[in-house]
Design a protein around this motif. Structure first.
Motif, PDB file in Angstrom:
ATOM      1  N   CYS A   8      -1.419   1.956 -41.542  1.00  0.00           N
ATOM      2  CA  CYS A   8      -0.552   1.253 -41.227  1.00  0.00           C
ATOM      3  C   CYS A   8       0.095   1.811 -39.939  1.00  0.00           C
ATOM      4  O   CYS A   8       0.527   3.011 -39.873  1.00  0.00           O
ATOM      5  CB  CYS A   8       0.810   1.084 -42.386  1.00  0.00           C
ATOM      6  N   THR A  10       2.859   1.122 -38.577  1.00  0.00           N
ATOM      7  CA  THR A  10       4.552   1.197 -39.276  1.00  0.00           C
ATOM      8  C   THR A  10       4.958   2.438 -39.695  1.00  0.00           C
ATOM      9  O   THR A  10       5.638   3.181 -39.300  1.00  0.00           O
ATOM     10  CB  THR A  10       5.010  -0.171 -39.603  1.00  0.00           C
ATOM     11  N   LEU A  29      -0.535  -6.893 -46.841  1.00  0.00           N
ATOM     12  CA  LEU A  29       0.303  -6.243 -46.281  1.00  0.00           C
ATOM     13  C   LEU A  29       0.403  -4.604 -46.642  1.00  0.00           C
ATOM     14  O   LEU A  29      -0.297  -4.609 -47.823  1.00  0.00           O
ATOM     15  CB  LEU A  29       1.789  -7.057 -46.598  1.00  0.00           C
ATOM     16  N   CYS A  33       5.505  -0.458 -46.673  1.00  0.00           N
ATOM     17  CA  CYS A  33       6.703  -1.035 -45.769  1.00  0.00           C
ATOM     18  C   CYS A  33       6.687  -2.446 -45.814  1.00  0.00           C
ATOM     19  O   CYS A  33       7.646  -3.335 -45.230  1.00  0.00           O
ATOM     20  CB  CYS A  33       6.452  -0.483 -44.534  1.00  0.00           C
ATOM     21  N   GLU A  35       4.690  -4.521 -43.977  1.00  0.00           N
ATOM     22  CA  GLU A  35       4.400  -5.158 -42.801  1.00  0.00           C
ATOM     23  C   GLU A  35       2.948  -5.516 -42.579  1.00  0.00           C
ATOM     24  O   GLU A  35       1.948  -4.912 -43.307  1.00  0.00           O
ATOM     25  CB  GLU A  35       4.590  -3.876 -41.384  1.00  0.00           C
ATOM     26  N   ASP A  36       2.399  -6.268 -41.705  1.00  0.00           N
ATOM     27  CA  ASP A  36       1.330  -6.918 -41.546  1.00  0.00           C
ATOM     28  C   ASP A  36       0.715  -6.075 -40.214  1.00  0.00           C
ATOM     29  O   ASP A  36       0.300  -6.458 -39.237  1.00  0.00           O
ATOM     30  CB  ASP A  36       1.153  -8.389 -41.126  1.00  0.00           C
ATOM     31  N   ALA A  37       0.525  -4.644 -40.429  1.00  0.00           N
ATOM     32  CA  ALA A  37       0.346  -3.705 -39.243  1.00  0.00           C
ATOM     33  C   ALA A  37      -0.791  -2.885 -39.881  1.00  0.00           C
ATOM     34  O   ALA A  37      -0.981  -1.676 -39.214  1.00  0.00           O
ATOM     35  CB  ALA A  37       1.553  -2.958 -38.900  1.00  0.00           C
TER      36      ALA A  37
END
Length: 75
Positions: A8, A10, A29, A33, A35-37
């Motif tokens: 990730c 993030t 995700l 967190c 997030e889509d990171a």
């Protein structure tokens, strides 16, 4: 199906996902967190295990300094 590792961007968490070969995006995700990171990481493959019945067996591998401890029989 192979297991791919994603990191990730993030929060830095590493996630392992079972996916079809050639998949670029994980489609999930980050579990920490949200997030889509997630980005795919370069993974090291596991070495093939040496068989005790292989040429020379484990004892020969140990004497050549090639034992990797694959069978837990020599350590």
């Amino acid at each position: 199906m192979p297991i791919y590792e994603y990191s990730c961007k993030t929060c830095g968490r590493t996630v392992e996902l079972l996916q079809k070969m050639g998949t670029d995006k994980p489609g999930v995700l980050c579990p920490d967190c949200g997030e889509d990171a997630l980005t795919k990481m370069l993974s090291v493959t596991a070495p093939a295990q040496m068989s005790k019945t292989a040429t020379g067996g484990c004892d020969a591998a140990i004497s050549r300094g090639q034992c990797g401890g694959c069978c837990s029989g020599c350590h």
